[in-house]
Design a protein around this motif. Sequence first.
Motif, PDB file in Angstrom:
ATOM      1  N   TYR A  62       0.820  -1.212   0.000  1.00  0.00           N
ATOM      2  CA  TYR A  62       0.000   0.000   0.000  1.00  0.00           C
ATOM      3  C   TYR A  62       0.855   1.262   0.000  1.00  0.00           C
ATOM      4  O   TYR A  62       0.485   2.280  -0.569  1.00  0.00           O
ATOM      5  CB  TYR A  62      -0.981  -0.021   1.175  1.00  0.00           C
ATOM      6  CG  TYR A  62      -1.975  -1.138   1.018  1.00  0.00           C
ATOM      7  CD1 TYR A  62      -2.895  -1.110  -0.020  1.00  0.00           C
ATOM      8  CD2 TYR A  62      -1.940  -2.249   1.846  1.00  0.00           C
ATOM      9  CE1 TYR A  62      -3.777  -2.154  -0.226  1.00  0.00           C
ATOM     10  CE2 TYR A  62      -2.824  -3.299   1.660  1.00  0.00           C
ATOM     11  CZ  TYR A  62      -3.743  -3.252   0.621  1.00  0.00           C
ATOM     12  OH  TYR A  62      -4.606  -4.289   0.407  1.00  0.00           O
ATOM     13  N   LEU A  63       2.028   1.178   0.637  1.00  0.00           N
ATOM     14  CA  LEU A  63       2.956   2.322   0.578  1.00  0.00           C
ATOM     15  C   LEU A  63       3.580   2.429  -0.806  1.00  0.00           C
ATOM     16  O   LEU A  63       3.944   3.521  -1.256  1.00  0.00           O
ATOM     17  CB  LEU A  63       4.050   2.154   1.627  1.00  0.00           C
ATOM     18  CG  LEU A  63       3.683   2.602   3.042  1.00  0.00           C
ATOM     19  CD1 LEU A  63       4.838   2.317   3.987  1.00  0.00           C
ATOM     20  CD2 LEU A  63       3.347   4.088   3.054  1.00  0.00           C
ATOM     21  N   ALA A  64       3.689   1.288  -1.486  1.00  0.00           N
ATOM     22  CA  ALA A  64       4.334   1.270  -2.800  1.00  0.00           C
ATOM     23  C   ALA A  64       3.574   2.110  -3.817  1.00  0.00           C
ATOM     24  O   ALA A  64       4.133   2.485  -4.844  1.00  0.00           O
ATOM     25  CB  ALA A  64       4.446  -0.175  -3.303  1.00  0.00           C
ATOM     26  N   ILE A  65       2.309   2.418  -3.516  1.00  0.00           N
ATOM     27  CA  ILE A  65       1.540   3.295  -4.413  1.00  0.00           C
ATOM     28  C   ILE A  65       2.311   4.587  -4.667  1.00  0.00           C
ATOM     29  O   ILE A  65       2.368   5.090  -5.786  1.00  0.00           O
ATOM     30  CB  ILE A  65       0.161   3.602  -3.809  1.00  0.00           C
ATOM     31  CG1 ILE A  65      -0.694   2.335  -3.795  1.00  0.00           C
ATOM     32  CG2 ILE A  65      -0.559   4.690  -4.604  1.00  0.00           C
ATOM     33  CD1 ILE A  65      -2.009   2.496  -3.077  1.00  0.00           C
ATOM     34  N   LEU A  66       2.933   5.110  -3.607  1.00  0.00           N
ATOM     35  CA  LEU A  66       3.676   6.367  -3.721  1.00  0.00           C
ATOM     36  C   LEU A  66       4.830   6.250  -4.711  1.00  0.00           C
ATOM     37  O   LEU A  66       5.300   7.244  -5.250  1.00  0.00           O
ATOM     38  CB  LEU A  66       4.216   6.789  -2.346  1.00  0.00           C
ATOM     39  CG  LEU A  66       3.142   7.033  -1.290  1.00  0.00           C
ATOM     40  CD1 LEU A  66       3.770   7.336   0.058  1.00  0.00           C
ATOM     41  CD2 LEU A  66       2.242   8.181  -1.733  1.00  0.00           C
ATOM     42  N   LEU A  67       5.275   5.034  -4.930  1.00  0.00           N
ATOM     43  CA  LEU A  67       6.381   4.800  -5.864  1.00  0.00           C
ATOM     44  C   LEU A  67       5.845   4.441  -7.255  1.00  0.00           C
ATOM     45  O   LEU A  67       6.333   4.923  -8.269  1.00  0.00           O
ATOM     46  CB  LEU A  67       7.208   3.630  -5.313  1.00  0.00           C
ATOM     47  CG  LEU A  67       8.624   3.479  -5.818  1.00  0.00           C
ATOM     48  CD1 LEU A  67       9.498   4.536  -5.193  1.00  0.00           C
ATOM     49  CD2 LEU A  67       9.122   2.075  -5.469  1.00  0.00           C
ATOM     50  N   VAL A  68       4.817   3.582  -7.262  1.00  0.00           N
ATOM     51  CA  VAL A  68       4.310   3.024  -8.520  1.00  0.00           C
ATOM     52  C   VAL A  68       3.541   4.081  -9.307  1.00  0.00           C
ATOM     53  O   VAL A  68       3.663   4.153 -10.528  1.00  0.00           O
ATOM     54  CB  VAL A  68       3.423   1.786  -8.233  1.00  0.00           C
ATOM     55  CG1 VAL A  68       2.792   1.288  -9.518  1.00  0.00           C
ATOM     56  CG2 VAL A  68       4.241   0.695  -7.590  1.00  0.00           C
ATOM     57  N   PHE A  69       2.769   4.907  -8.620  1.00  0.00           N
ATOM     58  CA  PHE A  69       1.997   5.928  -9.341  1.00  0.00           C
ATOM     59  C   PHE A  69       2.911   6.846 -10.152  1.00  0.00           C
ATOM     60  O   PHE A  69       2.728   6.981 -11.367  1.00  0.00           O
ATOM     61  CB  PHE A  69       1.101   6.719  -8.375  1.00  0.00           C
ATOM     62  CG  PHE A  69       0.170   7.676  -9.078  1.00  0.00           C
ATOM     63  CD1 PHE A  69      -1.138   7.314  -9.360  1.00  0.00           C
ATOM     64  CD2 PHE A  69       0.606   8.942  -9.479  1.00  0.00           C
ATOM     65  CE1 PHE A  69      -2.002   8.180 -10.027  1.00  0.00           C
ATOM     66  CE2 PHE A  69      -0.239   9.805 -10.139  1.00  0.00           C
ATOM     67  CZ  PHE A  69      -1.550   9.431 -10.411  1.00  0.00           C
TER      68      PHE A  69
END
Lengths: 296, 332
Positions: A62-69
């Motif tokens: 869920y934190l990876a959203i900040l990277l993936v987006f």
Amino acid sequence: MGTLLSVLLSGLLLGGLYSLVAIGLNLIFGVIRVVNFAQGEFVMLGMYATFVAYNLLHIDPYLAILLVFPLLFVFGILVQRFILQRLQNEPMMQVFATFGLLMLLQNLVLAVTGGAAYSIRTPLSSMAIAVGPVQVSVPRVIALAAVTAVALILQWGLRNTMTGKAVRAVAQDRRAARLMGIDVERTYMLTFGVGAGLAGMAGALLTPIFTLSPQIGGNFILAAFAVVVLGGLGSVPGAYIGGFLIGMTEALAGYYLDPSLKQAAWFAIFIIMLIVRPTGLFGLAGAEEVGLRVQE
Amino acid sequence: MPRIRTFRQELPPLALTAVLLAALVGLYSGDNFTLNILATTFLFAGLATAWNILGGFGGQFSLCHGVFFAEGAYLTANMVLGAGLSPWWSLAPAAGLAAATAVLISWPAFRLRGPFFAIATMTFSEVVLVLANYFESITGGPQGMRVPFRPGWQNMIFTGRIAYAWLMLGFLLLALIVSLVLLRSRLGYYLQAVRDNEAAAEASGIDVLRTKLMAFAISAAVTGVGGSLFVMYVRIVDPPTLLTLSDVGVRFALIALIGGVGTGYGPLFGALLVVPLEAWLRAELGAYAPGSNLVVLGAVLVLAALFFKRGLVGAFQSLPLPARWTGRLART
């Protein structure tokens, strides 16, 4: 009663996943008028990026959203700038190019991973909460909450910010928007970037739920296209609500008819919709007619 | 004003094409590997030519031609396995069934234009895939159907590969003749008018829906025959082989687009490039990493869209050659 509730809940949660994938697709489709066949592959890339982030950097999905987006945002801008923009007035070639992209991305991941199936197990991913007599999977609830937030933010942004108004103006009439001083190409790049970023975010949210495979995009993309037609071209509420309609139909048909016929059921709705109201529930009248018209 | 081209003027280049392709088969008559590639190339050239009738001349981007292909295949398989009939008898019913399906779905589908038409037909194709898996009594379900190997002219099964190359060449020529007759007929000119400007065509008194519908039905009929021949060629079919979008429905369109969409011979050139290229890539790269051959093909598609917008035929036309050489190939 308990069964019906359980079927409806699973339909609602499935619908949330479909909305999640459809919102980015509909933004691209509605504004740039490109049928992006590779959108499912963008979701797939988002899933693999999340997986890599989790395994190498130990970042929670869920934190990876900040990277993936941002990652897919940039990727989307590059695709729009160097491929689709050059084919602006050639819709057939755009279909051709996005399909080539689909094959390229899907098989690139297949070639790199060798087709091995990966999945992520976090404490959250197998957690379930009880709603009355029904157990509900937590990652699906999170996805539902996330798509609701995204729909609200996107709709607010399109209505109230200058950039959002520019996007809507370009979607309505490209030439008039240009005459008003809007940089159409820049707006397209931004829109495609956000659409791709949303696909990446969908991928991150789906990673705890599904096993990763290079072909996984195909599972969502057709439902997402049905959602787009059902909800209406370029409409954020349309994509949001259309997702639930498709999800509910699939769950009800899967339980009461036959699991292997669930897709046929939403297709029936899709066809009836095309006949009765081809603009979709929330689409602008006539949008389906001018989809391919050269505007410049 | 130049005279309108008629089918009669198409005959010499068509005959030349037939002779050249027959010479190709003759040249490789001892080489079973190449003959297989040639047979597949001719089959897909014919199928892309059929797609091009609606997609190229009519500008309707159909992605459901796999459905007509599968209908032909299943009809033939059922007539051969169930009724014990010769597959030759199934060709006309296959064409009729495919045409009827096209007419049925065109009622909702032609209310839609451009990308909406593409999406609706694509969804239709996917649902038929679901149904094909479900109705096992007709399709054999996910296990598929197997036509036993009983060689013989009346069974359309041959021990030598060269017979298949001739058979597929025959199908390709049939598709080319249908396509060129249509292109030079009143209906063909109507169709191109509809593609170029639907409103203007309608204003000039053309029945737009009828024109599109006829083109769809003809295009589907030829595709259905292709499906019948395919099932007798491979003798084992299952729903993914017949209905996977990237292998079938979209492939017809891509071959036509690479060759030169909307031109008489574009789909043939597309198939002559793409099918052997695919076979070669599969043999050369497939062993290193799964799917790497398709990575290359995907890249080729993107690059072709960017740099060969008018396909091979368009690229050939832009060569500095006398116009009477280049024009003959592609003039529409």
